[in-house]
Design a protein around this motif. Sequence first.
Motif, short mmCIF file in Angstrom:
data_model
loop_
_atom_site.label_atom_id
_atom_site.label_comp_id
_atom_site.label_asym_id
_atom_site.label_seq_id
_atom_site.Cartn_x
_atom_site.Cartn_y
_atom_site.Cartn_z
N PRO A 134 19.11 79.71 79.22
CA PRO A 134 19.53 80.77 78.54
C PRO A 134 18.45 81.76 78.31
O PRO A 134 17.34 81.27 78.03
N ALA A 135 18.80 82.68 78.38
CA ALA A 135 17.89 84.06 78.23
C ALA A 135 17.21 84.07 76.64
O ALA A 135 15.91 84.21 77.00
N LEU A 136 17.59 83.44 75.70
CA LEU A 136 16.97 83.60 74.46
C LEU A 136 15.95 82.34 74.34
O LEU A 136 15.20 82.07 73.27
N SER A 137 15.97 81.49 75.32
CA SER A 137 14.97 80.51 75.15
C SER A 137 13.74 80.98 75.86
O SER A 137 12.40 80.33 75.69
N GLY A 138 13.59 82.01 76.69
CA GLY A 138 12.51 82.64 77.22
C GLY A 138 11.49 82.79 76.35
O GLY A 138 10.30 82.38 76.72
N PRO A 139 11.63 83.63 75.21
CA PRO A 139 10.51 83.96 74.61
C PRO A 139 9.84 82.81 73.76
O PRO A 139 8.51 82.80 73.57
N PHE A 140 10.58 81.59 73.65
CA PHE A 140 9.94 80.49 73.19
C PHE A 140 8.94 79.68 74.02
O PHE A 140 7.98 78.90 73.79
N LEU A 141 9.33 79.90 75.51
CA LEU A 141 8.30 79.33 76.36
C LEU A 141 7.09 79.95 76.50
O LEU A 141 5.84 79.40 76.49
N ILE A 142 7.04 81.33 76.02
CA ILE A 142 6.12 82.07 76.29
C ILE A 142 5.00 81.85 74.90
O ILE A 142 3.72 81.53 74.79
N SER A 143 5.77 81.61 73.93
CA SER A 143 5.23 80.99 72.56
C SER A 143 4.45 79.80 72.65
O SER A 143 3.35 79.77 72.11
N ALA A 144 5.07 78.98 73.34
CA ALA A 144 4.53 77.63 73.37
C ALA A 144 3.24 77.78 74.23
O ALA A 144 2.19 77.17 74.06
N ALA A 145 3.37 78.33 75.26
CA ALA A 145 1.99 78.57 76.16
C ALA A 145 1.02 79.22 75.42
O ALA A 145 -0.34 78.89 75.48
N GLY A 146 1.07 80.21 74.51
CA GLY A 146 0.12 80.73 73.75
C GLY A 146 -0.57 79.84 72.74
O GLY A 146 -1.93 79.90 72.47
N MET A 147 0.39 79.03 71.89
CA MET A 147 -0.07 78.04 71.08
C MET A 147 -0.77 77.22 71.86
O MET A 147 -1.79 76.45 71.28
N VAL A 148 -0.49 76.65 72.92
CA VAL A 148 -1.57 75.70 73.78
C VAL A 148 -2.90 76.21 74.05
O VAL A 148 -3.87 75.76 73.77
N ILE A 149 -3.04 77.70 74.37
CA ILE A 149 -4.29 78.01 74.55
C ILE A 149 -4.87 78.26 73.18
O ILE A 149 -6.07 78.11 73.28
N GLY A 150 -4.24 78.62 72.00
CA GLY A 150 -5.00 78.58 70.80
C GLY A 150 -5.47 77.38 70.55
O GLY A 150 -6.39 77.23 69.87
N ALA A 151 -4.58 76.21 70.65
CA ALA A 151 -5.17 74.88 70.07
C ALA A 151 -6.50 74.59 71.01
O ALA A 151 -7.21 73.82 70.39
N GLY A 152 -6.43 74.89 72.30
CA GLY A 152 -7.46 74.50 73.08
C GLY A 152 -8.89 75.43 72.52
O GLY A 152 -9.95 74.85 72.41
N ILE A 153 -8.75 76.55 72.39
CA ILE A 153 -10.02 77.32 71.74
C ILE A 153 -10.55 76.65 70.52
O ILE A 153 -11.61 76.46 70.37
N VAL A 154 -9.50 76.28 69.64
CA VAL A 154 -10.10 75.66 68.22
C VAL A 154 -10.60 74.29 68.75
O VAL A 154 -11.82 74.03 68.09
N ALA A 155 -10.12 73.41 69.42
CA ALA A 155 -10.48 72.08 69.74
C ALA A 155 -11.98 72.30 70.49
O ALA A 155 -12.78 71.44 70.18
N LEU A 156 -12.27 73.29 71.42
CA LEU A 156 -13.24 73.15 72.04
C LEU A 156 -14.51 74.19 71.46
O LEU A 156 -15.57 73.88 71.76
N PHE A 157 -14.08 75.16 70.81
CA PHE A 157 -15.26 76.27 70.41
C PHE A 157 -15.28 76.25 69.09
O PHE A 157 -16.26 76.90 68.38
N LEU A 158 -14.70 75.70 68.18
CA LEU A 158 -14.93 75.76 66.80
C LEU A 158 -15.99 74.86 66.36
O LEU A 158 -16.01 73.82 65.37
N ARG A 159 -17.19 75.13 66.53
CA ARG A 159 -18.53 74.32 66.47
C ARG A 159 -19.39 75.31 65.88
O ARG A 159 -19.94 76.47 66.73
N PRO A 160 -20.32 75.10 64.70
CA PRO A 160 -20.03 73.93 64.08
C PRO A 160 -18.87 74.01 63.23
O PRO A 160 -18.10 75.36 63.09
N ASP A 161 -18.36 72.84 62.90
CA ASP A 161 -17.10 72.90 61.76
C ASP A 161 -17.30 73.75 60.53
O ASP A 161 -18.36 73.06 60.01
N PRO A 162 -16.88 74.64 60.37
CA PRO A 162 -17.14 75.49 59.03
C PRO A 162 -17.30 74.54 57.84
O PRO A 162 -18.04 74.78 56.99
#
Length: 422
Positions: free
Chosen positions: A174-202
């Motif tokens: 369904p068309a209205l499920s599409g935006p949430f696929l994009i949202s999920a991809a964005g959050m995957v990228i955000g989580a990866g950035i935090v896990a890899l680059f938030l150093r030192p831990d503030p």
Amino acid sequence: MNSTALSTTGSAQRRIVRTLSTAQIFSGLGTGSTLSLGSILAVDLSGSETWAGSVNTALTLGTAATAIPLSQLALARGRRVALATGLAGAIAGTALIIGAVVTGLFVLLLAGALMVGLASAVNLQARFAVTDLAEPARRGRDLSLVVWAITIGAVAGPNMVGPGAVLAGWLGIPALSGPFLISAAGMVIGAGIVALFLRPDPLLARRALDGDNLQPGKKSSGSWRAGWQVVREHPTARGAVIAVVAAHAVMVAVMSMTPLHMQHHAGHAAGHPDTIALIGFTLSLHVAGMYALSPLMGWLTDRIGAAKTVLAGMGTLIAAVALTGLLPSNMTVVTAGLILLGLGWSAATVAGSTLLVSTLTPAQRVPAQGFSDATMSLAGAAGSAAAGPIMAAIGFPGISSMAALLIVAASITLLRKTTIRR
């Protein structure tokens, strides 16, 4: 602290600001899509407008329920682990929302929104994380930069309807499920950035600077009661929390019912794709008001004082609900009101959060921050839950009127609890 330590801390803080800001750009996609489509999906899947605010209620309840556990996790393991874990849970929630759209199961929609609330809890904690190593004179600026970074993702989220529909078409869902696929991809990228680059831990770096020997993994106090005790003992902290809570409740209540109000105004075109796109555009302007000028709010906070900036935000909120309440049938005026609603929320949230941090010692801040975020989210959930029945009973102007009363009460309380020179 010697000059070498100051230089090292300054370099680390600049890196932390960059990392958190970049992560916020991507993680903001999730809540943007849920907020813009939530009330429409709720009515479609439940079959009743009484449930129009239920998705946003679930979203904010999810944030409220996880704010303190995330702060406890931050105390035990550091900010990096807490933020990455929260985003992982939000990604799973987005998958549930997609499943709800595909299957038509209303309960699955609510469960997904509840888990997506973790992304909001992460966004809230990130604004405090950036203050762990910030210089006192620049706390407002650094906090506001992380808030501002949400702008790109949060504004893009409501406008993912078109691209999302294309993506959903390719996948045969369904068309209205599409935006949430994009949202999920964005959050995957955000989580990866935090896990890899938030150093030192503030947070862990702050402890090291303060001589706090609490090691990662050791249990620490971050409960609701601990946070409340800290806030209760400091009148200025109480005033800051009350202001932030009231501003958030008003923003969520009015914003969550705006898509449905615009659908009603559109009449026969309510189900037309152009109407949905217009709703997305209006919500984007509102979200831009929330985040785009947050650096200005941070500058004002550092320049004229946090308390004065909070009160300016409360005045802006009054102007916003005056527009939406007095001229609800004029969509241009409603849109202007939504923009002011975002600006008022931005000023109150940036300055109120800075005021809270500035009032407390480093050891007191994390429990108080968790308490503030949880209470803020509960107030948003209450506002969203009440907005649906109020909308059904007395319409959009009724929501605006009640919002105005709440803001006035909170402003009076802030004036009583806070030294205005701050």
